[in-house]
Motif scaffolding. Structure first.
Motif, PDB file in Angstrom:
ATOM      1  N   ASP A  66       0.862  -1.178   0.000  1.00  0.00           N
ATOM      2  CA  ASP A  66       0.000   0.000   0.000  1.00  0.00           C
ATOM      3  C   ASP A  66       0.898   1.227   0.000  1.00  0.00           C
ATOM      4  O   ASP A  66       1.844   1.306   0.783  1.00  0.00           O
ATOM      5  CB  ASP A  66      -0.891   0.007   1.247  1.00  0.00           C
ATOM      6  CG  ASP A  66      -1.840   1.187   1.244  1.00  0.00           C
ATOM      7  OD1 ASP A  66      -2.842   1.141   0.501  1.00  0.00           O
ATOM      8  OD2 ASP A  66      -1.568   2.171   1.978  1.00  0.00           O
ATOM      9  N   LYS A  97      -3.914  -6.977  -9.572  1.00  0.00           N
ATOM     10  CA  LYS A  97      -5.351  -7.224  -9.729  1.00  0.00           C
ATOM     11  C   LYS A  97      -5.859  -8.198  -8.669  1.00  0.00           C
ATOM     12  O   LYS A  97      -6.968  -8.037  -8.141  1.00  0.00           O
ATOM     13  CB  LYS A  97      -5.636  -7.763 -11.125  1.00  0.00           C
ATOM     14  CG  LYS A  97      -5.440  -6.736 -12.231  1.00  0.00           C
ATOM     15  CD  LYS A  97      -5.628  -7.368 -13.608  1.00  0.00           C
ATOM     16  CE  LYS A  97      -5.391  -6.345 -14.715  1.00  0.00           C
ATOM     17  NZ  LYS A  97      -5.491  -6.956 -16.066  1.00  0.00           N
ATOM     18  N   TYR A  99      -4.779  -8.606  -5.578  1.00  0.00           N
ATOM     19  CA  TYR A  99      -4.949  -7.942  -4.283  1.00  0.00           C
ATOM     20  C   TYR A  99      -6.021  -6.864  -4.340  1.00  0.00           C
ATOM     21  O   TYR A  99      -6.675  -6.590  -3.325  1.00  0.00           O
ATOM     22  CB  TYR A  99      -3.604  -7.396  -3.793  1.00  0.00           C
ATOM     23  CG  TYR A  99      -2.684  -8.517  -3.370  1.00  0.00           C
ATOM     24  CD1 TYR A  99      -2.926  -9.225  -2.188  1.00  0.00           C
ATOM     25  CD2 TYR A  99      -1.627  -8.915  -4.172  1.00  0.00           C
ATOM     26  CE1 TYR A  99      -2.112 -10.288  -1.813  1.00  0.00           C
ATOM     27  CE2 TYR A  99      -0.807  -9.983  -3.805  1.00  0.00           C
ATOM     28  CZ  TYR A  99      -1.059 -10.670  -2.624  1.00  0.00           C
ATOM     29  OH  TYR A  99      -0.270 -11.733  -2.257  1.00  0.00           O
ATOM     30  N   SER A 100      -6.243  -6.277  -5.495  1.00  0.00           N
ATOM     31  CA  SER A 100      -7.339  -5.319  -5.629  1.00  0.00           C
ATOM     32  C   SER A 100      -8.677  -6.015  -5.404  1.00  0.00           C
ATOM     33  O   SER A 100      -9.563  -5.480  -4.725  1.00  0.00           O
ATOM     34  CB  SER A 100      -7.314  -4.670  -7.013  1.00  0.00           C
ATOM     35  OG  SER A 100      -6.214  -3.811  -7.146  1.00  0.00           O
ATOM     36  N   ARG A 101      -8.803  -7.227  -5.965  1.00  0.00           N
ATOM     37  CA  ARG A 101     -10.048  -7.977  -5.785  1.00  0.00           C
ATOM     38  C   ARG A 101     -10.251  -8.356  -4.315  1.00  0.00           C
ATOM     39  O   ARG A 101     -11.374  -8.274  -3.790  1.00  0.00           O
ATOM     40  CB  ARG A 101     -10.050  -9.236  -6.657  1.00  0.00           C
ATOM     41  CG  ARG A 101     -10.213  -8.954  -8.144  1.00  0.00           C
ATOM     42  CD  ARG A 101     -10.504 -10.235  -8.909  1.00  0.00           C
ATOM     43  NE  ARG A 101      -9.377 -11.158  -8.881  1.00  0.00           N
ATOM     44  CZ  ARG A 101      -8.406 -11.194  -9.789  1.00  0.00           C
ATOM     45  NH1 ARG A 101      -8.433 -10.357 -10.812  1.00  0.00           N
ATOM     46  NH2 ARG A 101      -7.434 -12.074  -9.693  1.00  0.00           N
ATOM     47  N   LEU A 103      -9.089  -6.780  -1.690  1.00  0.00           N
ATOM     48  CA  LEU A 103      -9.409  -5.567  -0.931  1.00  0.00           C
ATOM     49  C   LEU A 103     -10.836  -5.109  -1.200  1.00  0.00           C
ATOM     50  O   LEU A 103     -11.502  -4.567  -0.306  1.00  0.00           O
ATOM     51  CB  LEU A 103      -8.410  -4.460  -1.288  1.00  0.00           C
ATOM     52  CG  LEU A 103      -6.984  -4.708  -0.770  1.00  0.00           C
ATOM     53  CD1 LEU A 103      -5.990  -3.796  -1.481  1.00  0.00           C
ATOM     54  CD2 LEU A 103      -6.915  -4.483   0.739  1.00  0.00           C
ATOM     55  N   GLU A 104     -11.319  -5.329  -2.408  1.00  0.00           N
ATOM     56  CA  GLU A 104     -12.721  -5.012  -2.707  1.00  0.00           C
ATOM     57  C   GLU A 104     -13.650  -5.889  -1.901  1.00  0.00           C
ATOM     58  O   GLU A 104     -14.708  -5.429  -1.424  1.00  0.00           O
ATOM     59  CB  GLU A 104     -12.982  -5.174  -4.202  1.00  0.00           C
ATOM     60  CG  GLU A 104     -12.374  -4.067  -5.059  1.00  0.00           C
ATOM     61  CD  GLU A 104     -12.458  -4.372  -6.540  1.00  0.00           C
ATOM     62  OE1 GLU A 104     -12.923  -5.482  -6.892  1.00  0.00           O
ATOM     63  OE2 GLU A 104     -12.047  -3.516  -7.355  1.00  0.00           O
ATOM     64  N   GLU A 117      -7.733 -14.152   1.907  1.00  0.00           N
ATOM     65  CA  GLU A 117      -8.378 -12.881   2.237  1.00  0.00           C
ATOM     66  C   GLU A 117      -8.208 -12.551   3.720  1.00  0.00           C
ATOM     67  O   GLU A 117      -8.012 -11.384   4.086  1.00  0.00           O
ATOM     68  CB  GLU A 117      -9.862 -12.953   1.865  1.00  0.00           C
ATOM     69  CG  GLU A 117     -10.097 -12.951   0.353  1.00  0.00           C
ATOM     70  CD  GLU A 117     -11.525 -13.294  -0.031  1.00  0.00           C
ATOM     71  OE1 GLU A 117     -11.926 -13.016  -1.184  1.00  0.00           O
ATOM     72  OE2 GLU A 117     -12.254 -13.867   0.818  1.00  0.00           O
ATOM     73  N   PHE A 133     -10.296   0.191   2.900  1.00  0.00           N
ATOM     74  CA  PHE A 133     -10.035  -0.958   2.015  1.00  0.00           C
ATOM     75  C   PHE A 133     -10.395  -0.622   0.569  1.00  0.00           C
ATOM     76  O   PHE A 133      -9.699  -1.015  -0.369  1.00  0.00           O
ATOM     77  CB  PHE A 133     -10.827  -2.184   2.488  1.00  0.00           C
ATOM     78  CG  PHE A 133     -10.303  -2.828   3.745  1.00  0.00           C
ATOM     79  CD1 PHE A 133      -8.962  -3.210   3.833  1.00  0.00           C
ATOM     80  CD2 PHE A 133     -11.130  -3.056   4.831  1.00  0.00           C
ATOM     81  CE1 PHE A 133      -8.478  -3.807   4.982  1.00  0.00           C
ATOM     82  CE2 PHE A 133     -10.651  -3.652   5.983  1.00  0.00           C
ATOM     83  CZ  PHE A 133      -9.316  -4.021   6.077  1.00  0.00           C
ATOM     84  N   GLU A 134     -11.490   0.118   0.394  1.00  0.00           N
ATOM     85  CA  GLU A 134     -11.902   0.521  -0.949  1.00  0.00           C
ATOM     86  C   GLU A 134     -10.823   1.409  -1.582  1.00  0.00           C
ATOM     87  O   GLU A 134     -10.470   1.246  -2.751  1.00  0.00           O
ATOM     88  CB  GLU A 134     -13.240   1.278  -0.877  1.00  0.00           C
ATOM     89  CG  GLU A 134     -13.761   1.755  -2.220  1.00  0.00           C
ATOM     90  CD  GLU A 134     -14.136   0.613  -3.157  1.00  0.00           C
ATOM     91  OE1 GLU A 134     -13.994   0.782  -4.385  1.00  0.00           O
ATOM     92  OE2 GLU A 134     -14.564  -0.447  -2.650  1.00  0.00           O
ATOM     93  N   SER A 137      -7.810  -0.666  -2.554  1.00  0.00           N
ATOM     94  CA  SER A 137      -8.019  -1.545  -3.713  1.00  0.00           C
ATOM     95  C   SER A 137      -7.657  -0.844  -5.015  1.00  0.00           C
ATOM     96  O   SER A 137      -7.373  -1.494  -6.019  1.00  0.00           O
ATOM     97  CB  SER A 137      -9.475  -2.019  -3.761  1.00  0.00           C
ATOM     98  OG  SER A 137     -10.338  -0.954  -4.113  1.00  0.00           O
ATOM     99  N   GLU A 138      -7.666   0.482  -5.007  1.00  0.00           N
ATOM    100  CA  GLU A 138      -7.396   1.250  -6.220  1.00  0.00           C
ATOM    101  C   GLU A 138      -5.945   1.714  -6.330  1.00  0.00           C
ATOM    102  O   GLU A 138      -5.574   2.403  -7.281  1.00  0.00           O
ATOM    103  CB  GLU A 138      -8.322   2.478  -6.262  1.00  0.00           C
ATOM    104  CG  GLU A 138      -9.796   2.109  -6.285  1.00  0.00           C
ATOM    105  CD  GLU A 138     -10.701   3.326  -6.147  1.00  0.00           C
ATOM    106  OE1 GLU A 138     -10.143   4.434  -5.947  1.00  0.00           O
ATOM    107  OE2 GLU A 138     -11.923   3.178  -6.247  1.00  0.00           O
TER     108      GLU A 138
END
Length: 729
Positions: A66, A97, A99-101, A103-104, A117, A133-134, A137-138
């Motif tokens: 992060d 991608k 880890y983005s999923r 975190l989503e 997770e 977290f949102e 994720s980005e």
């Protein structure tokens, strides 16, 4: 506006014995007990992140993490040495991608979490909100490992480390700063970055020109000795302005103006607060992490055996200096020294290809580095015999300042010369990247610069080529004259019926060669005591600028090859700031600005596309009353946006300063205590012979219009660049 106490200036100038005692500490003193570079407990996780980057993972891998909370590292990626760049890039993107999923999913509040997770969830502090977290994720980020590059830098550092520490100590600066090249360049004296930074200290050209000689023959950014002195002067200036070493160090990358804005916006000099809370479009990942990366590098440099067992630094450089009494071709120097040409070139990286290929001479007065066994007396005897070299000669074609959008091929075509000859003369390598404002030497048509009619040796630097935004100059009233590009004291004196000596006496000028574009000269005794509060340069016709230049974070390198292409810095985007100007040119609340030196209402009207009379009425300023440096002025943005105004304003000051630093450079600082009856204007223009804007930059918190006796001014000491003493072959 927050006032920076003047005590740090005294410390810098060596007036307190306590600092001198503190500086006697060993070069590799403990990084965790530094008097000058605090390590707040809250920042320890960030420092630990960079320690891992520098010691645990090589450029064959990296950390997925992060970008705001560096304690959150999702995974350490490692790649086979034979993997293709395309495959490596795909693996990194796939991992991001993934880890983005995850975190989503955490942001959705899902309860049926998989083992992976749950692992990611536990990396975050307890109680982390779903919105965080949102956000995370980005912004999953990949940081290339640097352990192999850092190790190489430690080995190289042996040649320079102690010299750098000693140089800083002699100037009253902390010895710990000798670790900074680890972050900047891994102690690579030949380092170049994609954006134009160069040398061990990664100076941008515009910042480097303030302190170094940079022209068609010499680029002192590549000289480890000269560039170290320049880095010390830049850091000294930052500390004078900011009063804090963590901020002064961050300003090495982000610029003193940016850090001063952070200091004033948040009302503190606390590095933790600024790292965590300062929000600016230009204060990106590199700037935010610069100080933290330095602390990690300092810790490793202080105890390299702990992190790299068995490592040995190179021995210190023991080269000697040969001071050239006259300019001469590199070929003759090589012959006199009777040494390998490439070895001599290695010892003198600041001499550019144009010198080694014979297009330019090694300049008179140049300090040539030679091996320690060389008999300097014998060499000097060889150089003093035989036919003398031609006296200093001029480029038949002169110089060209690069404008926005120009390419090397366009410039070569304009002057009717070969692009390869133009590139050769200016030490440019493919793909021939040019920067706006860069000055190119232009040969005569059809070939290399010719050895035209020899001229009597002079010490006057050549006139600085005008940028498109250089303000017009000339007579102001009947008693003052603003120096034009190409003016000399003799020409001005003759034009107005004076002798050079009279003009020098009127303006307290001690060196008749030392005048600069924009300087205001008194033509009569009654014009001597001009108020210091009024901007001194008439209205400029500024090139149209629709939007400010974009400031984007450097691309994250994914491999050692990409890291080398982007630049040598161990933090992407790291190099010395593009501007050492601490002035605030931004539009503030209620459409107001702070008046800076060399500005008038006429300038503001020009940049706003309105009449000066409108601004006078808006601010209730009577006709003939000047704007005062440091005071607020309200502006009318009915015709242009604040961003457009700022861009025009910055461009004007950039051009003004570039024109000055083409001819002069800063050699150090001194201190002046104001006495009763002294005028700051007279001190700047006549005693110290510097523009008021430069004095203002070193004293940004002082009201130059109402200084009281006893006030202390930091005076930048400048000298001519000597650019005229670089003859062509």
């Amino acid at each position: 506006m927050k006032t920076v106490h003047r005590l740090p200036v005294l410390l810098l100038l060596g007036s307190l014995a306590m600092l001198a005692v503190a500086m006697v500490a060993p070069a590799h003193a403990s990084a965790k007990h530094s008097e000058h570079f605090v390590r707040p407990a809250e920042l320890e996780p960030d420092i630990a992140f960079w320690r891992r980057v520098y010691t645990e993972v090589t450029t064959e891998g990296g950390l997925l993490h992060d970008p705001e909370d560096l304690s959150v590292v999702y995974e350490v990626l490692r790649f086979p040495s034979d993997i293709s760049p395309k495959t490596r890039s795909k693996q990194i993107e796939d991992a991001k991608k993934k880890y983005s999923r995850i975190l989503e999913r955490l942001a959705s509040g899902a309860e049926d979490l998989s083992a992976e997770e749950q692992r990611v969830h536990h990396l975050w502090p307890k109680g982390t909100r779903r919105a965080r977290f949102e956000q995370a994720s980005e912004s999953v980020r990949f940081q290339l490992g640097q352990a192999d590059r850092f190790r190489e830098g430690l080995v190289r550092s042996g040649a320079w480390h102690d010299h750098i520490a000693d140089t800083f100590q002699k100037m009253g600066l902390p010895r710990e700063l000798a670790a900074l090249p680890h972050v900047e360049s891994s102690f690579n004296t030949y380092a170049y970055s994609k954006v134009g930074a160069a040398g061990m200290w990664q100076f941008m050209r515009s910042t480097g020109r303030r302190f170094l000689r940079i022209d068609a023959a010499v680029d002192e950014r590549l000289d480890p000795y000269r560039s170290t002195q320049a880095a010390a002067r830049f850091l000294e200036q930052n500390y004078i302005i900011l009063g804090s070493w963590p901020l002064a160090l961050t300003a090495y990358n982000h610029g003193p103006g940016g850090m001063k804005r952070a200091q004033e916006q948040l009302g503190t000099s606390d590095i933790t607060t600024i790292v965590r809370k300062y929000n600016s479009r230009t204060f990106g990942f590199a700037s935010r992490n610069f100080y933290l990366a330095f602390l990690a590098a300092l810790e490793i440099d202080s105890d390299p055996q702990k992190f790299f067992p068995g490592i040995r630094r190179n021995p210190p450089d023991n080269s000697r200096i040969l001071l050239l009494p006259n300019s001469l071709p590199a070929s003759r120097l090589v012959a006199a020294l009777d040494m390998d040409r490439e070895e001599l070139r290695r010892l003198n990286p600041a001499l550019l290809n144009s010198v080694w290929k014979g297009a330019r001479h090694v300049p008179r007065g140049y300090e040539v580095r030679v091996p320690s066994h060389i008999d300097l007396t014998s060499v000097m005897a060889k150089l003093s015999t035989g036919a003398p070299e031609p006296a200093e000669v001029a480029l038949a074609g002169g110089q060209h300042r690069v404008s926005r959008g120009e390419t090397l091929s366009q410039i070569a075509s304009e002057y009717g010369v070969s692009m390869s000859v133009l590139a050769d003369l200016n030490d440019l390598d493919r793909p021939y990247r040019l920067s706006v404002g860069q000055v190119l030497a232009i040969p005569e048509k059809g070939g290399r610069p010719a050895a035209v009619v020899a001229q009597t040796p002079k010490e006057t630097p050549p006139p600085a080529p005008a940028a498109k935004t250089t303000p017009p100059t000339g007579v102001v009233g009947a008693e003052r004259y603003v120096v034009r590009r190409g003016d000399t004291l003799g020409k001005i004196a003759k034009k107005y019926g004076l002798t050079e000596d009279q003009l020098m006496e009127l303006n307290n000028i001690r060196n008749r060669q030392f005048i600069y574009e924009g300087q205001v000269l008194a033509l009569a005794a009654s014009a001597r005591a001009k108020p210091p509060v009024e901007a001194e340069v008439p209205v400029a016709t500024v090139a149209a600028v629709s939007e400010p230049p974009s400031e984007t974070e450097a691309v994250e390198p994914e491999s050692e090859r990409e890291a080398e292409e982007i630049g040598p810095a161990l933090v992407p985007g790291t190099q010395a700031a593009a501007s050492a100007d601490p002035s605030d040119y931004s539009v503030q609340d209620k459409n107001t600005i702070i008046v800076q030196a060399a500005e008038t209402l006429g300038h503001y009207a020009e940049w706003l596309d309105v009449r000066a009379s409108q601004l006078r009425q808006l601010n209730r300023i009577s006709y003939g009353t000047p704007v005062v440096i440091g005071r607020k002025v309200k502006l009318d943005f009915s015709k242009v946006t604040p961003d457009q105004f700022e861009a025009r304003r910055v461009e004007y000051h950039r051009a003004l300063q570039e024109a000055f630093f083409t001819q002069f450079r800063i050699e150090g600082t001194s201190e002046h205590v104001i006495k009763r009856g002294e005028s700051v204007w007279v001190l700047a223009q006549q005693r110290y012979n510097i523009p008021i804007w430069l004095l203002r930059q070193y004293n940004p918190d002082l009201d130059l219009g109402s200084l009281q006796p006893g006030a202390r001014l930091v005076i930048p000491l400048v000298t001519a660049t000597g650019a005229s003493s670089e003859p062509s072959a």
